[in-house]
Design a protein around this motif. Structure first.
Motif, PDB file in Angstrom:
ATOM      1  N   VAL A 124     -28.752  10.595  14.352  1.00 49.54           N
ATOM      2  CA  VAL A 124     -28.598  12.043  14.463  1.00 49.54           C
ATOM      3  C   VAL A 124     -27.180  12.405  14.052  1.00 49.54           C
ATOM      4  N   ILE A 125     -27.060  13.518  13.391  1.00 46.57           N
ATOM      5  CA  ILE A 125     -25.831  13.791  12.645  1.00 46.57           C
ATOM      6  C   ILE A 125     -24.602  13.904  13.545  1.00 46.57           C
ATOM      7  N   GLU A 126     -24.784  14.355  14.797  1.00 47.42           N
ATOM      8  CA  GLU A 126     -23.618  14.480  15.665  1.00 47.42           C
ATOM      9  C   GLU A 126     -23.091  13.123  16.139  1.00 47.42           C
ATOM     10  N   ARG A 127     -23.857  12.024  15.906  1.00 46.85           N
ATOM     11  CA  ARG A 127     -23.390  10.686  16.273  1.00 46.85           C
ATOM     12  C   ARG A 127     -22.971   9.871  15.047  1.00 46.85           C
ATOM     13  N   HIS A 128     -23.039  10.483  13.886  1.00 47.93           N
ATOM     14  CA  HIS A 128     -22.639   9.795  12.669  1.00 47.93           C
ATOM     15  C   HIS A 128     -21.127   9.561  12.685  1.00 47.93           C
ATOM     16  N   THR A 129     -20.717   8.384  12.253  1.00 50.90           N
ATOM     17  CA  THR A 129     -19.301   8.007  12.347  1.00 50.90           C
ATOM     18  C   THR A 129     -18.394   9.005  11.638  1.00 50.90           C
ATOM     19  N   GLU A 130     -18.740   9.375  10.413  1.00 55.64           N
ATOM     20  CA  GLU A 130     -17.864  10.252   9.647  1.00 55.64           C
ATOM     21  C   GLU A 130     -17.812  11.655  10.248  1.00 55.64           C
ATOM     22  N   VAL A 131     -18.970  12.148  10.693  1.00 58.93           N
ATOM     23  CA  VAL A 131     -19.011  13.480  11.301  1.00 58.93           C
ATOM     24  C   VAL A 131     -18.216  13.496  12.593  1.00 58.93           C
ATOM     25  N   GLU A 146     -17.391   3.990   3.040  1.00 57.18           N
ATOM     26  CA  GLU A 146     -16.116   3.325   3.269  1.00 57.18           C
ATOM     27  C   GLU A 146     -15.723   2.528   2.027  1.00 57.18           C
ATOM     28  N   LEU A 147     -14.447   2.607   1.655  1.00 58.45           N
ATOM     29  CA  LEU A 147     -13.909   1.842   0.536  1.00 58.45           C
ATOM     30  C   LEU A 147     -13.015   0.740   1.083  1.00 58.45           C
ATOM     31  N   LEU A 172       0.839  -1.201   0.000  1.00 55.86           N
ATOM     32  CA  LEU A 172       0.000   0.000   0.000  1.00 55.86           C
ATOM     33  C   LEU A 172       0.873   1.250   0.000  1.00 55.86           C
ATOM     34  N   SER A 173       0.385   2.307  -0.643  1.00 53.29           N
ATOM     35  CA  SER A 173       1.166   3.544  -0.748  1.00 53.29           C
ATOM     36  C   SER A 173       1.279   4.275   0.581  1.00 53.29           C
ATOM     37  N   ASN A 174       0.475   3.901   1.581  1.00 56.68           N
ATOM     38  CA  ASN A 174       0.577   4.536   2.896  1.00 56.68           C
ATOM     39  C   ASN A 174       1.605   3.849   3.789  1.00 56.68           C
ATOM     40  N   GLY A 175       2.383   2.916   3.196  1.00 57.82           N
ATOM     41  CA  GLY A 175       3.464   2.288   3.942  1.00 57.82           C
ATOM     42  C   GLY A 175       3.142   0.919   4.498  1.00 57.82           C
ATOM     43  N   LEU A 176       1.890   0.499   4.448  1.00 53.48           N
ATOM     44  CA  LEU A 176       1.513  -0.810   4.973  1.00 53.48           C
ATOM     45  C   LEU A 176       1.745  -1.882   3.919  1.00 53.48           C
ATOM     46  N   SER A 177       1.985  -3.085   4.398  1.00 51.61           N
ATOM     47  CA  SER A 177       2.144  -4.238   3.518  1.00 51.61           C
ATOM     48  C   SER A 177       1.266  -5.354   4.055  1.00 51.61           C
ATOM     49  N   LEU A 178       0.385  -5.909   3.190  1.00 53.13           N
ATOM     50  CA  LEU A 178      -0.578  -6.918   3.611  1.00 53.13           C
ATOM     51  C   LEU A 178      -0.117  -8.291   3.129  1.00 53.13           C
ATOM     52  N   SER A 179       0.128  -9.194   4.067  1.00 52.91           N
ATOM     53  CA  SER A 179       0.426 -10.588   3.686  1.00 52.91           C
ATOM     54  C   SER A 179      -0.914 -11.254   3.407  1.00 52.91           C
ATOM     55  N   ALA A 180      -1.436 -10.994   2.224  1.00 56.41           N
ATOM     56  CA  ALA A 180      -2.824 -11.328   1.934  1.00 56.41           C
ATOM     57  C   ALA A 180      -3.067 -12.810   1.708  1.00 56.41           C
ATOM     58  N   HIS A 181      -2.213 -13.448   0.921  1.00 49.69           N
ATOM     59  CA  HIS A 181      -2.450 -14.841   0.540  1.00 49.69           C
ATOM     60  C   HIS A 181      -1.118 -15.590   0.467  1.00 49.69           C
ATOM     61  N   THR A 182      -1.205 -16.909   0.649  1.00 47.72           N
ATOM     62  CA  THR A 182      -0.010 -17.736   0.473  1.00 47.72           C
ATOM     63  C   THR A 182       0.152 -18.161  -0.979  1.00 47.72           C
ATOM     64  N   SER A 183      -0.934 -18.133  -1.737  1.00 42.98           N
ATOM     65  CA  SER A 183      -0.861 -18.378  -3.179  1.00 42.98           C
ATOM     66  C   SER A 183      -0.903 -17.047  -3.908  1.00 42.98           C
ATOM     67  N   SER A 184      -0.656 -17.057  -5.196  1.00 48.05           N
ATOM     68  CA  SER A 184      -0.573 -15.819  -5.969  1.00 48.05           C
ATOM     69  C   SER A 184      -1.931 -15.122  -6.043  1.00 48.05           C
ATOM     70  N   ILE A 185      -1.850 -13.813  -6.004  1.00 48.45           N
ATOM     71  CA  ILE A 185      -3.067 -13.007  -6.133  1.00 48.45           C
ATOM     72  C   ILE A 185      -3.436 -12.942  -7.607  1.00 48.45           C
ATOM     73  N   THR A 186      -4.712 -13.244  -7.887  1.00 45.10           N
ATOM     74  CA  THR A 186      -5.182 -13.226  -9.278  1.00 45.10           C
ATOM     75  C   THR A 186      -5.742 -11.871  -9.688  1.00 45.10           C
ATOM     76  N   THR A 187      -6.381 -11.162  -8.750  1.00 43.52           N
ATOM     77  CA  THR A 187      -6.958  -9.861  -9.078  1.00 43.52           C
ATOM     78  C   THR A 187      -7.241  -9.073  -7.813  1.00 43.52           C
ATOM     79  N   LEU A 188      -7.281  -7.739  -7.968  1.00 48.27           N
ATOM     80  CA  LEU A 188      -7.684  -6.835  -6.904  1.00 48.27           C
ATOM     81  C   LEU A 188      -8.985  -6.151  -7.327  1.00 48.27           C
ATOM     82  N   GLY A 189      -9.759  -5.687  -6.357  1.00 48.21           N
ATOM     83  CA  GLY A 189     -10.992  -4.974  -6.642  1.00 48.21           C
ATOM     84  C   GLY A 189     -11.336  -4.019  -5.522  1.00 48.21           C
ATOM     85  N   ILE A 190     -12.462  -3.339  -5.659  1.00 50.66           N
ATOM     86  CA  ILE A 190     -12.902  -2.349  -4.674  1.00 50.66           C
ATOM     87  C   ILE A 190     -14.328  -2.668  -4.263  1.00 50.66           C
ATOM     88  N   CYS A 191     -14.573  -2.651  -2.970  1.00 46.40           N
ATOM     89  CA  CYS A 191     -15.917  -2.840  -2.416  1.00 46.40           C
ATOM     90  C   CYS A 191     -16.326  -1.559  -1.695  1.00 46.40           C
TER      91      CYS A 191
END
Length: 722
Positions: free
Chosen positions: A597-604, A114-115, A90-109
């Motif tokens: 209520v907006i003051e309890r919203h996670t993002e706010v 939240e992404l 990741l460009s923020n400096g983190l590295s994910l040991s995601a799989h022991t086999s090869s990664i076939t594809t990445l995607g976005i959910c």
């Protein structure tokens, strides 16, 4: 699950359906039509209904979103993810040991706002990642390599993930991620500046130590609780006051002070009766000098504070209170004059009628009229009048026939009495003295002597001294010096002060003293600091308020942040997904989407916390001010939009941090936002808006704030509101 992958305790996705298509899946797409009737196109030719798995026989004339197939690099939320074998960097400096086999594809959910990153591998494993923290959020496994992935929004508003590979089976997974809550209007109504009722700043250890120092016995006489405005001095003093406050005295009720008893006391004044017991805690008086200006007012306030604190502790009920103060005051009045006045008020009016009847009877006897009945009526009135007078004298409450001031506290008569004081009070003791200060000091001293004689130590808490005028501050210190003299019983003081302000007040009040600089301590910048050095035996500096307390303040005032739905994993380690060609499961009805209520919203809340933590001074008072402004303008705009609420936090921060510059910024918000990224343009803009060289620090801080936010959006909001 492939044996090539390690065991995983991450919550697993629910397999909603699996459709066998009998041919390898190279790509698929999801239609951009209503979520309750989505279509899936497989390999460009087969259309399925996403929510049922049934074949779609209609016309293919709509827009589709294609799957991620063989994608090795994606960017989401400003973070770039790149697959290298089984690892995601990741460009923020983190590295994910995601799989022991090869990664076939990445995607976005996409889950609400939240992404999440999707990673799929040769081993058939599909994982969801939070790229900000590197935490794995969900896990699923299919029976063959997962070469294509795509997300879409299901009929319940929650995300779904479609996956497929060379075995020809299409999988639809429900990751059980929470739907983004709908934001409702602001609900709280703002916050006042009263002392807190709970310890938001984690100062319980300080309160406990200070309470132990103030327990009865020898100890520092003058203690200062030092901190800037809004640092929590008043709250700490209130906590100390609560710990030291005595429980009410449960001794039996005192006897009623009758007119007969008062008459005897006026004839021969007794010594004050002892009504109280040895205490186990000090007696706490609370004094706020902000409400007093002159010496007379300061001393009157101190006397009232000590008296108010002493009465409930040492006088168990109203009867005892009347006896105590009357016994004190009879030494100060013209007792003979007061006795005559009391008898006039006790005297029954029936005796006056009896006297009139006697005169009529006598007149009838002289005129030889037959008025026998008048003699009997007169005798009856006289008898009843005598009984009424006796009843008043022996059983009536003395306060009903004497001035009320005698029973409620120390009296002051003649020129020193309050308006409306009963004219029968004559105090030769007061008239013989030189002035009001001496009289009030005498009252306080006498009360303290009574308390000290029975083991009571008095602690006076003084707050808001730094809000007073310099002269009032000096008067309070002069009063404390009188208490500290040998003539007064042992009394202790705890002062909540901003030492810089108070030292400046002392310098101002005594600036005319010729030897002020001579007596200054060599380590002190002015005589005011030296004065505090000599007066104070225990200076207690409040700990600095840090950003660590922001969460506690937000939770206490805005409530707990909205918690997303609990995890609901339904498959466990080692469980194989069931493949079926037709739908044999029913999708349960989903509950209505949550409105928060907006003051309890996670993002706010996240945005509020970040901006409050970035403040140069972490004062609870300033944090309340910012929240008040933010909530007020949310109501003005009538909005529950999350993005607007986040931008409005910055507008409120500008209004609270730089109120002296708002008039200069009016009408100039847009040019300011346009110039924030260019040094030369910024300097020219703030100069045109009227910022002088002395304002350069404020201008630099304002620019830093605008760089940290969407300056254009903030400018548009500020133009609407200011």
């Amino acid at each position: 699950m492939s044996s090539a992958e390690p065991r995983d305790r991450t919550p697993r996705m629910t397999l909603e359906r699996a459709v066998e298509l009998n041919s390898p899946i190279t790509e698929f797409a999801v239609s951009m039509r209503p979520a309750d009737d989505l279509l899936i196109k497989v390999n460009g030719v087969v259309n399925l209904r996403a929510n049922t798995g049934e074949l779609y026989e209609g016309v293919d004339d709509m827009t589709f979103v294609r799957s991620f197939t063989g994608v090795r690099r994606v960017t989401l939320g400003g973070v770039t993810a790149e697959a290298v074998d089984g690892t995601v960097n990741l460009s923020n400096g983190l590295s994910l040991s995601a799989h022991t086999s090869s990664i076939t594809t990445l995607g976005i959910c996409t889950s609400g706002r939240e992404l999440l990153l999707i990673s799929a591998s040769e081993g058939g494993n599909i994982r969801l990642w939070d790229v900000r923290t590197g935490q794995q959020r969900r896990f699923a496994a299919q029976q063959s390599p997962a070469t294509s992935v795509l997300d879409y929004v299901g009929p319940d508003g929650r995300p779904r993930i479609v996956s497929g590979g060379p075995d020809g089976t299409l999988y639809i997974w429900d990751p059980r991620l929470p739907a983004a809550p709908l934001a409702g209007v602001v609900s709280t109504r703002g916050f006042n500046d009263r002392v807190a009722v709970q310890d938001l700043l984690d100062r319980q250890a300080l309160v406990t130590a200070l309470t132990e120092v103030l327990e009865p016995g020898d100890g520092p006489t003058v203690i200062t609780l030092e901190g800037a405005w809004g640092s929590g001095k008043s709250t700490v003093l209130e906590f100390v006051r609560g710990k030291l406050t005595r429980d009410p005295d449960e001794s039996r009720r005192g006897r009623k002070l009758t007119a007969f008893a008062a008459d005897l006391m006026l004839y021969r004044p007794p010594k004050p009766t002892r009504f109280f017991k040895n205490p186990d805690k000090p007696l706490v008086a609370f004094f706020n000098p902000w409400q007093h200006q002159s010496s007379e007012q300061v001393w009157a306030g101190l006397a009232s504070a000590v008296t108010t604190a002493a009465e409930p502790a040492i006088i168990p009920d109203q009867n005892a209170k009347e006896q105590y103060w009357f016994a004190k005051n009879v030494h100060r009045v013209d007792r003979m004059h007061l006795r005559r006045q009391m008898w006039k008020r006790i005297y029954s009016p029936l005796l006056s009628f009896a006297g009139l009847g006697f005169g009529l009877s006598l007149l009838g006897a002289l005129t030889k009229l037959n008025l026998t009945w008048a003699w009997w009526a007169t005798a009856g009135l006289a008898g009843v009048g005598l009984l009424h007078t006796a009843r008043r004298y022996f059983f009536g409450r003395a306060s009903a026939f004497l001035p009320g001031e005698l029973f409620t506290g120390p009296i002051a008569s003649t020129a020193f009495s309050a308006p409306g004081t009963d004219p029968v009070l004559r105090d030769p003791y007061y008239r013989a003295k030189a002035g009001y200060l001496y009289l009030v000091q005498h009252d306080v001293k006498t009360l303290l002597e009574d308390l000290a004689g029975h083991g009571y130590q008095v602690v006076v808490l003084i707050d808001d001294l730094d809000r007073c005028t310099p002269r009032t501050t000096a008067q309070v210190f002069e009063a404390i010096n009188v208490f500290l003299s040998n003539d007064f019983p042992y009394t202790r003081f705890v002062l909540g002060v901003d030492t810089s302000v108070v030292a400046s007040h002392v310098d101002h009040a005594y600036k005319e003293l010729a030897d002020a600089e001579v007596v200054a301590h060599p380590d002190d910048p002015s005589p005011g600091w030296t004065f505090l050095r000599k007066l104070v035996q225990l200076p207690v500096r409040l700990p600095r308020t840090t950003e660590d307390t922001v969460d506690a303040v937000l939770t206490a005032h805005l409530g707990e942040i909205h918690q997303e739905d609990a995890e609901e994993p339904v498959l466990f380690e080692g469980t194989k997904p069931t493949i079926h060609k037709q739908v044999d499961d029913v999708i349960a009805d989903q509950p209505e989407q949550v409105v928060v209520v907006i003051e309890r919203h996670t993002e706010v809340r996240t945005h509020l916390r970040r901006r409050l933590a970035a403040q140069p001074e972490h004062s609870v008072r300033e944090q309340k001010r910012l929240l008040n402004v933010w909530q007020f303008y949310l109501r003005v705009l009538g909005s529950s939009d999350v993005t607007l609420a986040c931008h409005l936090v910055v507008v409120a921060e500008i209004a609270v941090r730089w109120p002296a510059y708002l008039h200069r910024l009016r009408g100039g918000w847009q040019v300011l936002a346009d110039a924030v990224g260019d040094d030369v343009r910024w300097g020219a803009t703030i100069a045109r808006l009227g910022f002088a060289y002395s304002d350069r620090k404020a201008a630099a801080n304002l620019r830093e704030l605008l760089r940290d936010c969407d300056a254009q959006a903030v400018a548009r909001l500020a133009n609407r509101l200011f």
